[in-house]
Design a protein around this motif. Sequence first.
Motif, mmCIF file in Angstrom:
data_model
loop_
_atom_site.group_PDB
_atom_site.id
_atom_site.type_symbol
_atom_site.label_atom_id
_atom_site.label_comp_id
_atom_site.label_asym_id
_atom_site.label_seq_id
_atom_site.Cartn_x
_atom_site.Cartn_y
_atom_site.Cartn_z
ATOM 1 N N LYS A 350 -6.091 -9.076 -6.459
ATOM 2 C CA LYS A 350 -6.496 -7.676 -6.603
ATOM 3 C C LYS A 350 -6.394 -6.943 -5.266
ATOM 4 O O LYS A 350 -5.970 -5.781 -5.206
ATOM 5 C CB LYS A 350 -7.933 -7.598 -7.128
ATOM 6 N N GLN A 351 -6.774 -7.606 -4.192
ATOM 7 C CA GLN A 351 -6.702 -6.969 -2.878
ATOM 8 C C GLN A 351 -5.256 -6.708 -2.460
ATOM 9 O O GLN A 351 -4.950 -5.662 -1.877
ATOM 10 C CB GLN A 351 -7.406 -7.842 -1.847
ATOM 11 N N PHE A 352 -4.360 -7.641 -2.766
ATOM 12 C CA PHE A 352 -2.955 -7.417 -2.432
ATOM 13 C C PHE A 352 -2.358 -6.298 -3.282
ATOM 14 O O PHE A 352 -1.588 -5.473 -2.776
ATOM 15 C CB PHE A 352 -2.148 -8.701 -2.595
ATOM 16 N N ILE A 353 -2.702 -6.261 -4.534
ATOM 17 C CA ILE A 353 -2.180 -5.192 -5.393
ATOM 18 C C ILE A 353 -2.640 -3.830 -4.872
ATOM 19 O O ILE A 353 -1.858 -2.869 -4.820
ATOM 20 C CB ILE A 353 -2.619 -5.414 -6.853
ATOM 21 N N ALA A 354 -3.901 -3.744 -4.468
ATOM 22 C CA ALA A 354 -4.400 -2.487 -3.897
ATOM 23 C C ALA A 354 -3.636 -2.110 -2.639
ATOM 24 O O ALA A 354 -3.327 -0.934 -2.403
ATOM 25 C CB ALA A 354 -5.895 -2.614 -3.602
ATOM 26 N N LEU A 355 -3.284 -3.114 -1.831
ATOM 27 C CA LEU A 355 -2.489 -2.849 -0.616
ATOM 28 C C LEU A 355 -1.095 -2.363 -0.987
ATOM 29 O O LEU A 355 -0.601 -1.367 -0.427
ATOM 30 C CB LEU A 355 -2.399 -4.119 0.227
ATOM 31 N N TYR A 356 -0.444 -3.037 -1.924
ATOM 32 C CA TYR A 356 0.905 -2.632 -2.344
ATOM 33 C C TYR A 356 0.900 -1.200 -2.879
ATOM 34 O O TYR A 356 1.846 -0.440 -2.644
ATOM 35 C CB TYR A 356 1.427 -3.562 -3.428
ATOM 36 N N GLU A 357 -0.142 -0.845 -3.615
ATOM 37 C CA GLU A 357 -0.198 0.483 -4.227
ATOM 38 C C GLU A 357 -0.360 1.592 -3.190
ATOM 39 O O GLU A 357 -0.098 2.767 -3.483
ATOM 40 C CB GLU A 357 -1.334 0.536 -5.248
ATOM 41 N N ARG A 358 -0.775 1.228 -1.979
ATOM 42 C CA ARG A 358 -0.920 2.228 -0.909
ATOM 43 C C ARG A 358 0.404 2.558 -0.244
ATOM 44 O O ARG A 358 0.494 3.534 0.515
ATOM 45 C CB ARG A 358 -1.903 1.724 0.141
ATOM 46 N N LEU A 359 1.440 1.779 -0.512
ATOM 47 C CA LEU A 359 2.718 1.964 0.183
ATOM 48 C C LEU A 359 3.502 3.142 -0.396
ATOM 49 O O LEU A 359 3.403 3.448 -1.578
ATOM 50 C CB LEU A 359 3.537 0.679 0.085
#
Length: 359
Positions: A350-359
């Motif tokens: 979930k934390q990585f997905i949130a990071l990817y979505e910020r790109l």
Amino acid sequence: MRVFLSATSLLSTYGGPAYSVSRLATALGEAGVEVGLWSSDDSVGVNPAIMEADQVRPLRGSAASALRSFGDVDVIHDNGIWLPHNHRLASIASERRVPRVVSTRGMLEPWAMNHKRNKKRIAWALYQRRDLATAQWLHTTGENERATVEEFRLGAPVAVIPNGVELPPRGQTAGRLAAPREFRTALFIGRIYPVKGLPMLIEAWARVRPIGWRLRIAGPDEGGHRAVVERAVLAAGLGSTVSFLDYLGDDARGSHLLGADLFILPSHSESFGLAVAEALAHSLPVLTTRQAPWGVLEDYRCGWWVNATVEGVAGGLRLATSAGTEELAEMGARGRELVAARFRWQEVAKQFIALYERL
């Protein structure tokens, strides 16, 4: 979302990154992300967990051909630096204007930078600094590593997301409170390599010589370092209490963790220390150094966090090996609670997905 996830190797003998990248791929897939997983040594094809995972597509060939095969992507997430394929992926991301995340995996830590120092100075000047500075995000697994990365003033933001770990069934640890055994066991599992600090551990063990304890060292030899450690064992007169095991597969690894009373990681440098999390998941208290980002051991009272010196490790050994069986079991139980609260793969994904979505 479509993510191209890359690693140097996914062979289990490669160490923690091979497991963590593979498991991140499956966790992302389980969360609905389409993942193209690629490794520079083509080992993705021999990982059965990946071959059977939904939403995770193993990719073969060069980085460029793997990306062509997978199609358009939203993110390139590369794990590691310095190697030709890392530089190639940076170039491809720039050419295609694809956002790129780089997990530095401890490779900017002082010990790592001093290893093959001259080659790294040249690479840093030619391409590596630029490749990191042009990433949209850098990723570390701990706050200590983030501080190190930020000292380079690369300009790219740094996200801290830990590795995850699997929790074994809770009942599997009950045997540690069974009838007394002739010996209690301290266990090291990892690559037998200078950064792991094993000669320091042997010298510390020789100073303490805990009665009723034995030390097992398990893992693949790298660069002939096992012979160095074996000589230290013999020179200290510890041949009857220190033994070596070769690389452990998953089942054997779990069995040895469940059969131990204490886990030791005496490293000179760790970006995360996946073996620590794995030991805690098996309700095993941990002794590790302050060069590993595990100060939380003291917060949860599930281990000892000591200086990376012979004196520091010896002091930790005295405390750990003088603890009673029930006290160690209670510490191990708190360690399992720590892993359950902070290091489950579902939460990491979930934390990585949130990071990817910020790109």
